[in-house]
Write a protein that holds these residues in place. Structure first.
Motif, PDB file in Angstrom:
ATOM      1  N   VAL A  89       0.847  -1.197   0.000  1.00  0.00           N
ATOM      2  CA  VAL A  89       0.000   0.000   0.000  1.00  0.00           C
ATOM      3  C   VAL A  89       0.880   1.245   0.000  1.00  0.00           C
ATOM      4  CG1 VAL A  89      -1.812   1.271   1.209  1.00  0.00           C
ATOM      5  CG2 VAL A  89      -1.796  -1.238   1.259  1.00  0.00           C
ATOM      6  N   LEU A  90       0.622   2.119  -0.942  1.00  0.00           N
ATOM      7  CA  LEU A  90       1.335   3.391  -1.066  1.00  0.00           C
ATOM      8  C   LEU A  90       0.527   4.478  -0.383  1.00  0.00           C
ATOM      9  CD1 LEU A  90       3.466   5.284  -2.424  1.00  0.00           C
ATOM     10  CD2 LEU A  90       2.023   5.221  -4.467  1.00  0.00           C
ATOM     11  N   VAL A  91       1.178   5.306   0.428  1.00  0.00           N
ATOM     12  CA  VAL A  91       0.511   6.381   1.156  1.00  0.00           C
ATOM     13  C   VAL A  91       0.984   7.727   0.605  1.00  0.00           C
ATOM     14  CG1 VAL A  91       0.047   7.399   3.423  1.00  0.00           C
ATOM     15  CG2 VAL A  91       0.444   4.930   3.214  1.00  0.00           C
ATOM     16  N   ILE A  92       0.050   8.506   0.083  1.00  0.00           N
ATOM     17  CA  ILE A  92       0.388   9.807  -0.493  1.00  0.00           C
ATOM     18  C   ILE A  92       0.585  10.838   0.613  1.00  0.00           C
ATOM     19  CG2 ILE A  92      -0.424  11.670  -2.010  1.00  0.00           C
ATOM     20  CD1 ILE A  92       0.314   9.085  -3.455  1.00  0.00           C
ATOM     21  N   ILE A  99       1.232  14.122 -12.388  1.00  0.00           N
ATOM     22  CA  ILE A  99       2.587  13.985 -11.843  1.00  0.00           C
ATOM     23  C   ILE A  99       3.489  13.275 -12.850  1.00  0.00           C
ATOM     24  CG2 ILE A  99       3.958  12.966  -9.989  1.00  0.00           C
ATOM     25  CD1 ILE A  99       1.357  12.980  -8.288  1.00  0.00           C
ATOM     26  N   PRO A 100       4.603  13.876 -13.247  1.00  0.00           N
ATOM     27  CA  PRO A 100       5.531  13.153 -14.133  1.00  0.00           C
ATOM     28  C   PRO A 100       6.172  11.991 -13.371  1.00  0.00           C
ATOM     29  CG  PRO A 100       6.279  15.412 -13.725  1.00  0.00           C
ATOM     30  CD  PRO A 100       5.047  15.219 -12.925  1.00  0.00           C
ATOM     31  N   PRO A 101       6.447  10.875 -14.033  1.00  0.00           N
ATOM     32  CA  PRO A 101       7.033   9.721 -13.338  1.00  0.00           C
ATOM     33  C   PRO A 101       8.301  10.070 -12.564  1.00  0.00           C
ATOM     34  CG  PRO A 101       6.373   9.098 -15.551  1.00  0.00           C
ATOM     35  CD  PRO A 101       6.192  10.592 -15.459  1.00  0.00           C
ATOM     36  N   GLU A 102       9.117  10.949 -13.132  1.00  0.00           N
ATOM     37  CA  GLU A 102      10.382  11.286 -12.474  1.00  0.00           C
ATOM     38  C   GLU A 102      10.192  12.116 -11.203  1.00  0.00           C
ATOM     39  OE1 GLU A 102       9.743  14.236 -15.910  1.00  0.00           O
ATOM     40  OE2 GLU A 102       9.495  12.088 -15.546  1.00  0.00           O
ATOM     41  N   ALA A 103       8.981  12.632 -10.984  1.00  0.00           N
ATOM     42  CA  ALA A 103       8.691  13.414  -9.778  1.00  0.00           C
ATOM     43  C   ALA A 103       7.818  12.649  -8.790  1.00  0.00           C
ATOM     44  CB  ALA A 103       8.018  14.727 -10.147  1.00  0.00           C
ATOM     45  N   ALA A 104       7.539  11.378  -9.084  1.00  0.00           N
ATOM     46  CA  ALA A 104       6.619  10.604  -8.239  1.00  0.00           C
ATOM     47  C   ALA A 104       7.084  10.539  -6.786  1.00  0.00           C
ATOM     48  CB  ALA A 104       6.458   9.195  -8.801  1.00  0.00           C
ATOM     49  N   HIS A 105       8.389  10.420  -6.574  1.00  0.00           N
ATOM     50  CA  HIS A 105       8.911  10.282  -5.214  1.00  0.00           C
ATOM     51  C   HIS A 105       8.568  11.472  -4.322  1.00  0.00           C
ATOM     52  CE1 HIS A 105      11.933  12.543  -7.465  1.00  0.00           C
ATOM     53  NE2 HIS A 105      12.298  13.068  -6.307  1.00  0.00           N
ATOM     54  N   GLU A 106       8.349  12.636  -4.924  1.00  0.00           N
ATOM     55  CA  GLU A 106       8.046  13.834  -4.144  1.00  0.00           C
ATOM     56  C   GLU A 106       6.690  13.750  -3.449  1.00  0.00           C
ATOM     57  OE1 GLU A 106       8.292  17.151  -6.777  1.00  0.00           O
ATOM     58  OE2 GLU A 106      10.340  16.684  -7.438  1.00  0.00           O
ATOM     59  N   HIS A 107       5.843  12.816  -3.880  1.00  0.00           N
ATOM     60  CA  HIS A 107       4.472  12.733  -3.368  1.00  0.00           C
ATOM     61  C   HIS A 107       4.258  11.547  -2.435  1.00  0.00           C
ATOM     62  CE1 HIS A 107       3.143  15.899  -6.164  1.00  0.00           C
ATOM     63  NE2 HIS A 107       4.115  15.406  -6.910  1.00  0.00           N
ATOM     64  N   ILE A 108       5.315  10.827  -2.141  1.00  0.00           N
ATOM     65  CA  ILE A 108       5.221   9.632  -1.296  1.00  0.00           C
ATOM     66  C   ILE A 108       5.530   9.975   0.162  1.00  0.00           C
ATOM     67  CG2 ILE A 108       6.222   7.359  -0.824  1.00  0.00           C
ATOM     68  CD1 ILE A 108       6.780   7.148  -3.856  1.00  0.00           C
ATOM     69  N   GLU A 184       4.957   4.644 -12.295  1.00  0.00           N
ATOM     70  CA  GLU A 184       3.971   4.599 -13.370  1.00  0.00           C
ATOM     71  C   GLU A 184       2.538   4.702 -12.838  1.00  0.00           C
ATOM     72  OE1 GLU A 184       6.343   1.879 -16.659  1.00  0.00           O
ATOM     73  OE2 GLU A 184       5.484   0.898 -14.893  1.00  0.00           O
ATOM     74  N   ILE A 185       2.282   4.065 -11.699  1.00  0.00           N
ATOM     75  CA  ILE A 185       0.949   4.142 -11.096  1.00  0.00           C
ATOM     76  C   ILE A 185       0.621   5.578 -10.709  1.00  0.00           C
ATOM     77  CG2 ILE A 185      -0.425   3.507  -9.065  1.00  0.00           C
ATOM     78  CD1 ILE A 185       1.121   0.817  -9.101  1.00  0.00           C
ATOM     79  N   LEU A 186       1.549   6.236 -10.010  1.00  0.00           N
ATOM     80  CA  LEU A 186       1.307   7.615  -9.580  1.00  0.00           C
ATOM     81  C   LEU A 186       1.095   8.537 -10.771  1.00  0.00           C
ATOM     82  CD1 LEU A 186       3.654   8.322  -6.539  1.00  0.00           C
ATOM     83  CD2 LEU A 186       1.183   8.578  -6.631  1.00  0.00           C
ATOM     84  N   ALA A 187       1.914   8.370 -11.794  1.00  0.00           N
ATOM     85  CA  ALA A 187       1.791   9.233 -12.971  1.00  0.00           C
ATOM     86  C   ALA A 187       0.447   9.022 -13.665  1.00  0.00           C
ATOM     87  CB  ALA A 187       2.937   8.966 -13.940  1.00  0.00           C
ATOM     88  N   ASP A 188       0.029   7.770 -13.808  1.00  0.00           N
ATOM     89  CA  ASP A 188      -1.214   7.491 -14.521  1.00  0.00           C
ATOM     90  C   ASP A 188      -2.446   7.879 -13.707  1.00  0.00           C
ATOM     91  OD1 ASP A 188      -2.410   6.034 -16.984  1.00  0.00           O
ATOM     92  OD2 ASP A 188      -3.464   5.151 -15.278  1.00  0.00           O
ATOM     93  N   LEU A 189      -2.493   7.485 -12.436  1.00  0.00           N
ATOM     94  CA  LEU A 189      -3.665   7.779 -11.606  1.00  0.00           C
ATOM     95  C   LEU A 189      -3.876   9.286 -11.458  1.00  0.00           C
ATOM     96  CD1 LEU A 189      -5.967   6.610  -9.894  1.00  0.00           C
ATOM     97  CD2 LEU A 189      -4.378   6.551  -7.952  1.00  0.00           C
ATOM     98  N   SER A 190      -2.774  10.031 -11.402  1.00  0.00           N
ATOM     99  CA  SER A 190      -2.882  11.482 -11.219  1.00  0.00           C
ATOM    100  C   SER A 190      -3.323  12.208 -12.485  1.00  0.00           C
ATOM    101  CB  SER A 190      -1.553  12.063 -10.722  1.00  0.00           C
ATOM    102  OG  SER A 190      -0.554  11.997 -11.723  1.00  0.00           O
ATOM    103  N   LEU A 191      -3.502  11.484 -13.583  1.00  0.00           N
ATOM    104  CA  LEU A 191      -4.127  12.081 -14.773  1.00  0.00           C
ATOM    105  C   LEU A 191      -5.638  12.186 -14.593  1.00  0.00           C
ATOM    106  CD1 LEU A 191      -2.244  10.153 -17.610  1.00  0.00           C
ATOM    107  CD2 LEU A 191      -1.779  12.485 -16.786  1.00  0.00           C
ATOM    108  N   PHE A 192      -6.178  11.336 -13.720  1.00  0.00           N
ATOM    109  CA  PHE A 192      -7.621  11.271 -13.506  1.00  0.00           C
ATOM    110  C   PHE A 192      -8.078  11.974 -12.230  1.00  0.00           C
ATOM    111  CE2 PHE A 192      -6.389   7.495 -15.901  1.00  0.00           C
ATOM    112  CZ  PHE A 192      -7.284   7.504 -16.954  1.00  0.00           C
TER     113      PHE A 192
END
Length: 236
Positions: A89-92, A99-108, A184-192
């Motif tokens: 489980v990922l916690v935001i 969110i661009p994939p390369e910036a995903a770590h900033e939101h974890i 990839e999950i963070l980048a895709d889900l954050s499009l919606f």
């Protein structure tokens, strides 16, 4: 007039999770789940995934379904095939949109171990009829989660994920087998969705899912994150 007296009924308590090493808790905003995100599980469900032509898909579960690790929950009504699904489980921890994939770590903020409990018979009927999965997935007491391990900015890329029922290993894989990884999950889900602090993302389950019955004890873990346990009680 006080705030509480302006409500016709008492508002529900805020769903939350304990944080390892802290007295503070994570308030849970939303629960997102990634469907069929391990190849072997997709195959066992009869729906293989071709990443080259597909993108992730999601379903949601109400925060009201959340129960803490260590709980005993009743066997749910209207099912004869109640399944476990062990998940990372990922916690935001920081709001984000597109969110661009390369910036995903900033939101974890961190990670936890979770069980996406499923009325499999109802889910499959809904799937085969092209109906929503709600009755199979959005189940009272059906989102089990451990304490949160704070790992700000850390993108987990590997680590054993496993589950046992009554001491017998049922699921055993590695997070590196995710079809769509954390970035990839963070980048895709954050499009919606505009992701928010306190959003949980159940990232998918490996192969080996199966049924439990009253009296069964489930133990699962993700290496480097922690453990989750659940006992199945009598039906209601």
């Amino acid at each position: 007039m006080s705030t509480t007296s302006s409500y016709l009924f008492p508002p529900p308590a805020i769903a939350s999770l304990p944080v390892r090493g802290s007295t503070q808790r994570v308030p849970v905003n939303r629960i997102f789940c990634v469907g069929r995100n391990y190849h072997a599980h997709a195959v066992e469900m009869g729906r293989p995934v071709d990443k080259s032509v597909e993108r992730p898909f999601y379903f949601t579960k109400s925060p009201g379904t959340l129960v803490p690790s260590g709980a005993t929950v009743p066997y749910p009504p209207e099912t004869g095939n109640y399944h476990f699904e062990m998940e990372l489980v990922l916690v935001i921890g920081k709001a984000g949109f597109r969110i661009p994939p390369e910036a995903a770590h900033e939101h974890i903020y961190g990670y936890a171990c979770g069980l996406d409990m499923t009325r499999r018979d109802l889910q499959l009927v809904a799937r085969d009829k092209g109906r929503p999965w709600d009755l199979g997935k959005d189940i009272e007491n059906g989102s089990v989660c451990s304490e949160v391990l704070p790992l700000p900015g850390v993108v987990i890329e590997r680590g054993e994920i496993a589950l046992s029922v009554n001491g017998q290993v049922k699921q055993q894989s590695d997070v590196d087998k995710l079809i769509w990884n954390i970035r990839e999950i963070l980048a895709d889900l954050s499009l919606f969705y505009h992701l928010q602090p306190g959003d949980l993302i159940y990232t998918g389950t490996p192969e080996g899912v199966g049924a439990v019955v009253p009296g069964d004890h489930i133990t699962g873990h993700v290496a480097g994150v922690g453990e989750v346990t659940l006992t199945i009680g009598a039906g209601q």
